[in-house]
Scaffold this active site. Structure first.
Site, mmCIF file in Angstrom:
data_model
loop_
_atom_site.group_PDB
_atom_site.id
_atom_site.type_symbol
_atom_site.label_atom_id
_atom_site.label_comp_id
_atom_site.label_asym_id
_atom_site.label_seq_id
_atom_site.Cartn_x
_atom_site.Cartn_y
_atom_site.Cartn_z
ATOM 1 N N TYR A 124 0.681 -1.285 -0.038
ATOM 2 C CA TYR A 124 -0.024 0.078 0.442
ATOM 3 C C TYR A 124 0.840 1.073 -0.533
ATOM 4 C CZ TYR A 124 -4.017 -2.584 0.933
ATOM 5 O OH TYR A 124 -4.987 -3.838 0.551
ATOM 6 N N LYS A 187 3.543 -14.594 6.481
ATOM 7 C CA LYS A 187 4.191 -15.212 4.706
ATOM 8 C C LYS A 187 5.785 -14.954 4.858
ATOM 9 C CE LYS A 187 3.395 -17.822 1.339
ATOM 10 N NZ LYS A 187 2.414 -19.213 1.443
ATOM 11 N N ASP A 220 -1.989 -18.201 4.766
ATOM 12 C CA ASP A 220 -2.843 -19.400 3.882
ATOM 13 C C ASP A 220 -3.137 -20.146 5.234
ATOM 14 O OD1 ASP A 220 0.283 -19.234 4.164
ATOM 15 O OD2 ASP A 220 -0.076 -20.969 2.217
ATOM 16 N N ASP A 244 -5.660 -6.249 5.645
ATOM 17 C CA ASP A 244 -6.792 -6.073 4.518
ATOM 18 C C ASP A 244 -7.840 -6.789 4.040
ATOM 19 O OD1 ASP A 244 -8.641 -4.105 3.342
ATOM 20 O OD2 ASP A 244 -7.160 -4.135 1.669
#
Ligand code: NAD
Length: 358
Positions: A124, A187, A220, A244
């Site tokens: 972002y 991640k 995930d 988000d």
């Protein structure tokens, strides 16, 4: 004490849900004076920009704002005004509580999750390079990787400083609100130099709060865990993009975006706004659920130290939902946006709270 608060109705469904929230706040306290400022589509028409500097200045001066959603063109066009405000005012923490209300049909009852999303960096940051640009060629040289033809590039900065601020915010929130556990989401198995930083910092900060349980999850796996056993989780802290996405997932767990409030908090200012966007297809129809905005205003009142008024707003919402007469389409009813706001304001004004409703 009277509080002056900047009010940005925004665009799309923003003005409708803002009207409802204003009525509810007025029923809960007389101590708010709104300073209405343009942003979004209305501001483009009048000022040629979706975020006039005068609007930003008003938030800076009053230090607190309640904001409706603002449309961002998809693909091309101007960059997100929402992201701009968060960066400009350094509103580094995005706080999104998701709790279930009695009377809303959901797969898992009793959900009470809090999403803490880093708000200033990650993809972002808006650092993108267009396909076939000189920058993409240079990045190919620097990275010694030949990119595929017609390849655009986004850059994902993750810093120790911002990661520390958001992780500390999450643990401080957990302490203050007597929460049991903070889960750091990342991640880092794939993005070792960015999410790796986030995970390292998360672990260091967690060690300073031995009274709060901590754990980490790969993003995930986190999504699967949340849809299968959300009761196992409490406070989640995440970099911007995962935050988000997981915010909307958690909103879905408690009945949808119509029930999902939020806050963007910095050291100097705070902007309260629902998790959802401007839902253009519903705009102007007086049918969208204003509860997300009403609960955002409850968070705002709490931030202002008006905890009694904040509690009244939340109780008003709980009572309205339990009553089940004035529910919008997303909760299985056919009430209008304005009717929901009017009824919550009436419940508060008349003190029609059921004893056992929180
Ligand atoms: P959205 O969040 O606006 O809406 C998605 C869907 O969720 C809607 O179609 C509707 O079915 C449901 N929904 C949303 N709010 C609801 C409510 N209050 N009550 C009941 N149902 C509700 O997402 P989108 O359609 O992907 O985005 C529309 C625009 O909003 C885009 O321009 C996007 O960039 C912008 N956006 C703004 C913000 C913000 O202002 N902070 C946040 C997210 C998206």
């Amino acid at each position: 004490m009277k509080h002056k608060v900047t009010l940005l109705p925004g665009d799309g469904i923003g003005p409708e849900i803002t009207e409802a929230a204003k009525k509810v706040v007025a029923a809960a306290t007389a101590d708010i004076e709104w300073e209405i400022q343009p942003a979004g589509a209305e501001a483009i028409e009048k000022f040629g920009t979706p975020m006039p500097e005068s609007t930003v200045e008003s938030i800076r001066k009053n230090r607190v704002a309640l904001k409706g959603p603002i449309t961002t063109p998809v693909g091309g066009g101007f960059r997100s005004v929402n992201v701009y405000i968060r960066k400009k005012l350094n509103l580094y923490a995005c706080l999104r509580p998701c709790r279930s209300f009695e009377g809303v049909e959901v797969p898992f009852p009793g959900i009470d999750l809090v999403v803490v999303r880093e708000n200033t960096e990650d993809v972002y940051a808006g650092i993108e390079f267009e396909k076939n640009s000189e920058e993409v060629k240079k990045l190919s040289e620097i990275s010694k990787v030949e990119f595929p033809a017609n390849c655009g590039i986004s850059i994902k900065p993750i810093s120790e400083e911002a990661s520390e601020k958001i992780c500390r915010f999450a643990f401080e929130y957990a302490v203050k609100h007597k929460r049991k556990k903070v889960t750091g989401v990342h991640k880092a198995n794939i993005m070792k130099y960015t999410d790796g930083i986030f995970l390292d910092v998360f672990r260091k900060v967690a060690a300073e709060y031995p009274q709060i349980e901590s754990e980490d999850r790969i993003v995930d796996n986190m999504t699967m865990q949340l849809v299968k056993k959300p009761q196992l989780y409490d406070v989640l802290v995440l970099p911007n993009l995962y935050g988000d996405i997981i915010s909307d997932l958690c909103a879905g767990l408690v009945g949808g975006l119509g029930l999902a409030p939020g806050a963007n908090i910095g050291d100097d200012c705070a902007v309260f706004e629902p998790t959802h966007g401007s839902a253009p297809k519903h705009a102007g129809k007086n049918r969208i659920n204003p509860i997300s905005m009403i609960l955002s205003s409850a968070m705002m009142l709490d931030y202002l130290g008006e905890s009694d008024a904040s509690e009244k707003v939340v109780k008003g919402v709980s009572n309205l939902i339990r009553e089940g007469k004035f529910l919008t389409y997303d909760l299985g009813g056919s009430a209008k946006t304005s009717e929901v706001g009017d009824r919550i304001a009436e419940i508060i004004s008349k003190g029609e709270f059921a004893e056992d409703v929180l």
